[in-house]
Design a protein around this motif. Sequence first.
Motif, PDB file in Angstrom:
ATOM      1  N   LYS A  38      42.940  37.663  29.413  1.00 20.87           N
ATOM      2  CA  LYS A  38      43.380  38.797  30.240  1.00 20.87           C
ATOM      3  C   LYS A  38      42.465  38.837  31.465  1.00 20.87           C
ATOM      4  O   LYS A  38      41.336  39.305  31.388  1.00 20.87           O
ATOM      5  N   ASP A  39      42.968  38.304  32.567  1.00 28.40           N
ATOM      6  CA  ASP A  39      42.178  38.184  33.787  1.00 28.40           C
ATOM      7  C   ASP A  39      42.460  39.388  34.682  1.00 28.40           C
ATOM      8  O   ASP A  39      43.469  39.445  35.374  1.00 28.40           O
ATOM      9  N   ILE A  40      41.556  40.353  34.660  1.00 32.05           N
ATOM     10  CA  ILE A  40      41.730  41.592  35.419  1.00 32.05           C
ATOM     11  C   ILE A  40      41.864  41.313  36.911  1.00 32.05           C
ATOM     12  O   ILE A  40      42.591  42.006  37.622  1.00 32.05           O
ATOM     13  N   THR A  41      41.199  40.273  37.400  1.00 28.19           N
ATOM     14  CA  THR A  41      41.262  39.988  38.842  1.00 28.19           C
ATOM     15  C   THR A  41      42.674  39.662  39.295  1.00 28.19           C
ATOM     16  O   THR A  41      42.989  39.815  40.471  1.00 28.19           O
ATOM     17  N   ILE A  95      42.012  37.927  22.215  1.00 27.98           N
ATOM     18  CA  ILE A  95      42.219  38.208  23.632  1.00 27.98           C
ATOM     19  C   ILE A  95      40.843  38.299  24.265  1.00 27.98           C
ATOM     20  O   ILE A  95      39.975  39.030  23.791  1.00 27.98           O
ATOM     21  N   VAL A  96      40.653  37.546  25.327  1.00 28.13           N
ATOM     22  CA  VAL A  96      39.386  37.533  26.050  1.00 28.13           C
ATOM     23  C   VAL A  96      39.650  38.146  27.422  1.00 28.13           C
ATOM     24  O   VAL A  96      40.519  37.681  28.148  1.00 28.13           O
ATOM     25  N   THR A  97      38.900  39.183  27.756  1.00 29.13           N
ATOM     26  CA  THR A  97      39.093  39.870  29.027  1.00 29.13           C
ATOM     27  C   THR A  97      38.050  39.416  30.034  1.00 29.13           C
ATOM     28  O   THR A  97      36.861  39.356  29.728  1.00 29.13           O
ATOM     29  N   THR A 104      35.956  32.755  36.021  1.00 31.60           N
ATOM     30  CA  THR A 104      37.373  32.429  35.937  1.00 31.60           C
ATOM     31  C   THR A 104      37.895  32.560  34.513  1.00 31.60           C
ATOM     32  O   THR A 104      37.126  32.601  33.556  1.00 31.60           O
ATOM     33  N   ALA A 105      39.215  32.591  34.410  1.00 30.61           N
ATOM     34  CA  ALA A 105      39.863  32.627  33.097  1.00 30.61           C
ATOM     35  C   ALA A 105      39.510  31.364  32.306  1.00 30.61           C
ATOM     36  O   ALA A 105      39.255  31.427  31.103  1.00 30.61           O
TER      37      ALA A 105
END
Length: 159
Positions: A38-41, A95-97, A104-105
């Motif tokens: 889960k890439d907030i950017t 899930i990795v945030t 980076t993801a």
Amino acid sequence: MFTKVAVAVDGSEASYHALSKALEMTGEEGQLLLIDVKDITAFIQPMSLGTTYGTPIATENLQALLDEWDKNAEAVHQKAQKMVETTKIQAEWRIVTVEEGEGTAAQAFFDTASKWGADVIVVGRHQGSRFIEGMFGSFPRWLVTHSTLPVLIVPPAGK
């Protein structure tokens, strides 16, 4: 056969194809770590230069976008779990945030796989534009150039 396989699963056909290949190469006593990043950017939009001098701001309804991501991630989890249930392989969903400024993801995926003790990383390759990939990079390319673990990039399924 591998014992501990980390697989990037994001709901794309490429990721499900990679999961299918990971299931084929993992022994019955093996374990899978299914990772969705889960890439907030990705939800932050840079403003044009002006009074804010180009600083990134959250889109108007960031929470709604994040809630939608969570809902979709659960659907991805369910589909991946159904694929795994046809085997005797144990699978863990994670899930990795990645928050803004944390990297980076691909880095987050790699760090999680390494800490888990993966023998190999499996990712799917999207059939995207080489121009765009060249400009912005790609998840698999980052892994190949930075990983200390073996990386298997599964090409798109044949037509």
